[in-house]
Design an enzyme around this catalytic site. Structure first.
Site, short mmCIF file in Angstrom:
data_model
loop_
_atom_site.label_atom_id
_atom_site.label_comp_id
_atom_site.label_asym_id
_atom_site.label_seq_id
_atom_site.Cartn_x
_atom_site.Cartn_y
_atom_site.Cartn_z
N ASN A 215 35.58 24.51 33.96
CA ASN A 215 35.44 24.54 35.43
C ASN A 215 34.02 24.97 35.79
O ASN A 215 33.64 26.13 35.57
CB ASN A 215 36.47 25.52 36.00
N HIS B 285 37.92 18.03 41.77
CA HIS B 285 37.30 19.23 41.18
C HIS B 285 38.02 19.52 39.86
O HIS B 285 39.25 19.48 39.80
CB HIS B 285 37.41 20.40 42.14
N CYS C 159 34.38 26.01 45.04
CA CYS C 159 34.52 24.73 44.31
C CYS C 159 34.56 23.52 45.24
O CYS C 159 34.46 22.39 44.78
CB CYS C 159 35.76 24.76 43.44
N1 ACO Z 1 44.83 33.15 26.07
C1 ACO Z 1 46.06 33.50 25.67
N2 ACO Z 1 46.96 33.99 26.52
C2 ACO Z 1 46.63 34.12 27.80
C3 ACO Z 1 45.36 33.76 28.28
C4 ACO Z 1 44.43 33.26 27.37
N3 ACO Z 1 43.18 32.87 27.72
N4 ACO Z 1 45.32 34.00 29.61
C5 ACO Z 1 46.51 34.48 29.96
N5 ACO Z 1 47.31 34.56 28.87
C6 ACO Z 1 48.70 35.04 28.78
C7 ACO Z 1 49.03 36.07 29.84
O1 ACO Z 1 48.65 37.35 29.41
C8 ACO Z 1 50.52 35.91 29.94
O2 ACO Z 1 51.12 36.57 28.87
P1 ACO Z 1 52.51 37.37 29.08
O3 ACO Z 1 53.51 36.33 29.49
O4 ACO Z 1 52.77 37.96 27.74
O5 ACO Z 1 52.24 38.38 30.15
C9 ACO Z 1 50.73 34.41 29.69
O6 ACO Z 1 49.55 33.93 29.04
C10 ACO Z 1 50.94 33.63 30.97
O7 ACO Z 1 49.93 33.98 31.88
P2 ACO Z 1 49.82 33.32 33.31
O8 ACO Z 1 48.68 33.93 34.07
O9 ACO Z 1 51.19 33.35 33.96
O10 ACO Z 1 49.48 31.82 32.89
P3 ACO Z 1 49.54 30.52 33.76
O11 ACO Z 1 50.47 29.58 33.14
O12 ACO Z 1 49.71 30.85 35.22
O13 ACO Z 1 48.07 29.94 33.58
C11 ACO Z 1 45.91 29.80 34.66
C12 ACO Z 1 46.95 30.72 33.99
C13 ACO Z 1 45.45 28.77 33.66
C14 ACO Z 1 44.72 30.67 35.08
C15 ACO Z 1 46.56 29.13 35.89
O14 ACO Z 1 47.18 30.09 36.70
C16 ACO Z 1 45.56 28.36 36.70
O15 ACO Z 1 45.02 27.36 36.28
N6 ACO Z 1 45.31 28.78 37.96
C17 ACO Z 1 44.36 28.09 38.81
C18 ACO Z 1 42.95 28.44 38.44
C19 ACO Z 1 42.00 27.59 39.24
O16 ACO Z 1 42.22 26.46 39.51
N7 ACO Z 1 40.90 28.16 39.69
C20 ACO Z 1 40.04 27.29 40.46
C21 ACO Z 1 39.16 27.98 41.23
S1 ACO Z 1 37.92 28.75 40.29
C22 ACO Z 1 36.63 28.97 41.41
O17 ACO Z 1 36.79 28.71 42.55
C23 ACO Z 1 35.32 29.52 40.93
#
Ligand code: ACO
Length: 343
Positions: free
Chosen positions: A300, A270, A128
């Site tokens: 993204n 980004h 990214c």
């Molecule tokens: N829909 C519903 N529930 C979901 C989803 C979804 N799409 N995805 C995860 N959950 C659930 C999980 O199963 C979990 O449930 P549980 O508590 O019962 O186990 C709960 O939601 C919390 O999951 P987390 O993974 O802890 O959620 P978090 O608040 O950390 O958000 C996210 C996840 C959005 C992916 C976040 O961690 C994030 O944005 N990370 C950075 C991603 C990023 O910036 N990537 C950039 C690079 S991409 C590239 O380089 C190509």
């Protein structure tokens, strides 16, 4: 001498998929995706579209702008783009979703598609942060040779073909798209790329990874695949890294560039997750309105997100001559960095 952006373009697939559409196929909801990421929709390329197809379209829009054409007629646009294409000395494409594995580069395919027969062509792999790396690479290559005057720099991604549609934690984040800029070396020192900072922390290389297909873990003849090559991500690790990367990069750009936050017209981050930008803005005590966000619409698009945003801002008239713009990228590698641009 200055390296100026003289044209911008983007290409977005036609098919728009909302969170509600996704929720009919996977266990998720509009509420969860919006509240955790700020994403409402994404655009998904059809089966026959590859990275170079979107890249060539974005490139043509940017090249046509240089020739003075910004209308909607595709034949007119192609004529205008073809003229400018001959003046391009270098094509740099940032992508993690190339047309082909290893070789040829997607940049070579695009060179052929747009008829930029005088251009050298190469790909950059910095996830990214790829477009931020690409701008600096192209600017450097223009600077060191009196023969090179213009470069085309792109970010282009078809991430939805590399997403794990069984992993709701990652697949909802990604969209497809491409963005392009034309760089020109000029004697006008009042505008252009002022400064770039590039960083990498390879210790986090497994936080965002495609494990199969490379020389570490190649496919073997006769092997039955359980799943296709997909992007695996440790979301929480990437989230924490990203907030720090955005904060540190903006602080470093301000310091190195000898500029004041009030002087910055817009910051173009980004577009990975609106929460990352909100957290960084709070830490930096920069008003959120200074950050341009379009993640709600496109999700993204990795290396394409910054040039897509630049083109959108440019065509909406949000960028004024002389404006100080900061870009900030972060992503797989782990890589991060940013550019200071005087528009
Ligand atoms: N829909 C519903 N529930 C979901 C989803 C979804 N799409 N995805 C995860 N959950 C659930 C999980 O199963 C979990 O449930 P549980 O508590 O019962 O186990 C709960 O939601 C919390 O999951 P987390 O993974 O802890 O959620 P978090 O608040 O950390 O958000 C996210 C996840 C959005 C992916 C976040 O961690 C994030 O944005 N990370 C950075 C991603 C990023 O910036 N990537 C950039 C690079 S991409 C590239 O380089 C190509």
């Amino acid at each position: 001498m200055a390296i100026e952006i003289i044209g911008t373009g983007k290409a977005i697939p036609q098919k728009r998929v909302t969170n509600d559409d996704l929720a009919t196929r996977i266990d998720t909801s509009d509420e969860w995706i919006r509240s955790h990421t700020g994403i409402a929709s994404r655009y998904i390329a059809d089966e026959n579209t590859a990275c170079s197809d979107l890249a060539a379209e974005a490139a043509k829009n940017a090249l046509a702008m240089v020739a003075g054409y910004t209308g909607q007629d595709s034949a007119e646009r192609d004529r205008a783009a073809a003229q400018t294409a001959l003046s391009i000395d270098l094509i740099v494409i940032a992508t993690v979703t190339a047309d082909y594995f290893g070789t040829p580069s997607t940049a070579c395919v695009v060179q052929h598609k747009i008829g930029a027969v005088n251009a050298a062509a190469m790909d950059i792999s910095a996830a990214c942060t790829g477009f931020v790396y690409g701008l600096e690479t192209a600017a450097g290559l223009l600077s060191v040779s009196s023969k090179r005057k213009r470069a085309l720099v792109l970010g282009s991604e078809i991430l939805t073909k590399m997403a794990d549609w069984n992993d709701r934690g990652t697949c909802v984040l990604f969209g497809d798209g491409a963005g392009a800029v034309v760089l020109e070396k000029t004697d006008n020192s009042k505008s252009g790329l002022l400064q770039t900072l590039l960083f990498a922390d390879g210790s986090g290389y497994e936080s965002l990874i495609e494990r199969r297909g490379g020389t570490r873990n190649p496919f073997k003849a006769g092997e039955t695949l359980e799943k296709s090559i997909v992007i695996e991500m440790n979301g929480q690790e990437v989230y924490n890294f990203a907030v720090k990367a955005v904060t540190d990069t903006i602080n470093a750009l301000i310091k190195e560039g000898g500029i004041n936050i009030d002087e910055i017209a817009r910051i173009v981050p980004h577009q990975a997750n609106a929460r990352i930008v909100q957290a960084a803005a709070k830490r930096l005590r920069i008003p959120l309105e200074k950050f341009y966000l379009n993640i709600e619409e496109y999700a993204n698009t990795s290396s394409a997100s910054i040039p897509i945003a630049l083109d959108e801002m440019n065509r909406k008239g949000l960028l004024k001559k002389g404006d100080l713009i900061l870009t900030v990228g972060f992503g797989g590698g782990l890589t991060y960095g940013g550019n200071i641009i005087i528009w």
